[in-house]
Write an enzyme that holds these catalytic residues in place. Structure first.
Site, mmCIF file in Angstrom:
data_model
loop_
_atom_site.group_PDB
_atom_site.id
_atom_site.type_symbol
_atom_site.label_atom_id
_atom_site.label_comp_id
_atom_site.label_asym_id
_atom_site.label_seq_id
_atom_site.Cartn_x
_atom_site.Cartn_y
_atom_site.Cartn_z
ATOM 1 N N HIS A 1 -21.830 51.587 -38.331
ATOM 2 C CA HIS A 1 -20.644 50.974 -38.938
ATOM 3 C C HIS A 1 -19.437 51.268 -38.050
ATOM 4 O O HIS A 1 -19.206 52.434 -37.693
ATOM 5 C CB HIS A 1 -20.335 51.608 -40.294
ATOM 6 C CG HIS A 1 -21.394 51.441 -41.343
ATOM 7 N ND1 HIS A 1 -21.309 50.480 -42.334
ATOM 8 C CD2 HIS A 1 -22.531 52.133 -41.598
ATOM 9 C CE1 HIS A 1 -22.357 50.593 -43.143
ATOM 10 N NE2 HIS A 1 -23.118 51.597 -42.720
ATOM 11 N N HIS B 1 -28.348 51.104 -38.113
ATOM 12 C CA HIS B 1 -27.092 50.383 -37.892
ATOM 13 C C HIS B 1 -25.936 51.357 -37.761
ATOM 14 O O HIS B 1 -25.942 52.432 -38.348
ATOM 15 C CB HIS B 1 -26.818 49.385 -39.022
ATOM 16 C CG HIS B 1 -26.936 49.957 -40.402
ATOM 17 N ND1 HIS B 1 -28.153 50.134 -41.018
ATOM 18 C CD2 HIS B 1 -26.008 50.421 -41.261
ATOM 19 C CE1 HIS B 1 -27.966 50.659 -42.220
ATOM 20 N NE2 HIS B 1 -26.669 50.853 -42.385
HETATM 21 P P1 5GP Z 1 -25.725 51.392 -45.311
HETATM 22 O O1 5GP Z 1 -25.324 51.483 -46.756
HETATM 23 O O2 5GP Z 1 -27.235 51.229 -45.161
HETATM 24 O O3 5GP Z 1 -25.168 52.461 -44.431
HETATM 25 O O4 5GP Z 1 -25.065 50.056 -44.764
HETATM 26 C C1 5GP Z 1 -25.613 48.801 -44.971
HETATM 27 C C2 5GP Z 1 -24.486 47.808 -44.867
HETATM 28 O O5 5GP Z 1 -25.046 46.530 -44.752
HETATM 29 C C3 5GP Z 1 -23.551 47.792 -46.081
HETATM 30 O O6 5GP Z 1 -22.230 48.132 -45.653
HETATM 31 C C4 5GP Z 1 -23.665 46.371 -46.591
HETATM 32 O O7 5GP Z 1 -22.420 45.837 -47.015
HETATM 33 C C5 5GP Z 1 -24.220 45.619 -45.412
HETATM 34 N N1 5GP Z 1 -25.063 44.490 -45.770
HETATM 35 C C6 5GP Z 1 -26.079 44.492 -46.666
HETATM 36 N N2 5GP Z 1 -26.649 43.281 -46.716
HETATM 37 C C7 5GP Z 1 -25.986 42.509 -45.823
HETATM 38 C C8 5GP Z 1 -26.129 41.144 -45.441
HETATM 39 O O8 5GP Z 1 -26.972 40.389 -45.915
HETATM 40 N N3 5GP Z 1 -25.266 40.681 -44.506
HETATM 41 C C9 5GP Z 1 -24.305 41.480 -43.947
HETATM 42 N N4 5GP Z 1 -23.502 40.925 -43.037
HETATM 43 N N5 5GP Z 1 -24.148 42.767 -44.287
HETATM 44 C C10 5GP Z 1 -24.976 43.273 -45.223
#
Ligand code: 5GP
Ligand code: ZN
Length: 141
Positions: free
Chosen positions: A101, A99
């Site tokens: 951001h 993903h």
């Molecule tokens: P990472 O920490 O892996 O770079 O980012 C994962 C992102 O996914 C986090 O910013 C978190 O807030 C978001 N996230 C986790 N679970 C969900 C969800 O169920 N729905 C949405 N919309 N975002 C999520």
């Protein structure tokens, strides 16, 4: 992937606030925004890391980023934005589905990443340059 929360979002098995989608990718609101308006862009197919993406999937996502970022900045009336991408728990990846951001930023938002530059010893950068350049040649496109 049965246990992947983002695959469940793609499939509509759990709700999401979608801002854009097409046949291959989906953008939706991050549930835990670093700043209001924080959006995630994902491929609809499951890949864990950026390094797992075939070049055409990476190109498809990358081609969408400027448009999506312009939309986020316009909607948030932001002064700029951060593009963030995590790979592995060591790098802060909490969801194992690749993903991007897109985080709108304002001059006065007060948010600071803990980005603390260090310095190379003499010769150390050249040693890293040579190692990485050799791996670039070895790595498949
Ligand atoms: P990472 O920490 O892996 O770079 O980012 C994962 C992102 O996914 C986090 O910013 C978190 O807030 C978001 N996230 C986790 N679970 C969900 C969800 O169920 N729905 C949405 N919309 N975002 C999520
Ligand atoms: Zn997934």
């Amino acid at each position: 992937m049965a246990d992947c929360i983002f695959c469940k979002i793609v499939a509509g098995q759990i709700p999401s606030a979608r801002v854009y989608e097409d046949a291959t990718k989906l953008a939706f609101m991050d549930i835990g925004p670093i700043q209001p308006g924080h959006v995630l862009l994902i491929p609809k197919a499951h890949f864990e890391r950026l390094t797992d993406l075939p070049a055409e999937v990476a190109a498809d996502l990358a081609a969408c980023l400027p448009r999506l970022a312009r939309a986020v900045v316009a909607a948030a009336r932001a002064d700029g934005f951060n593009l963030m991408q995590t790979n592995g728990t060591c790098a802060g990846q909490s969801v194992a589905h690749v993903h991007f951001h897109i985080i709108p930023r304002r001059n006065d938002d007060g948010y600071r990443f803990h980005w603390q530059p260090t310095a190379y010893k003499p010769g150390e950068m050249e040693s890293w340059r040579a190692k990485i350049a050799a791996e670039v040649v070895r790595a498949q496109a």
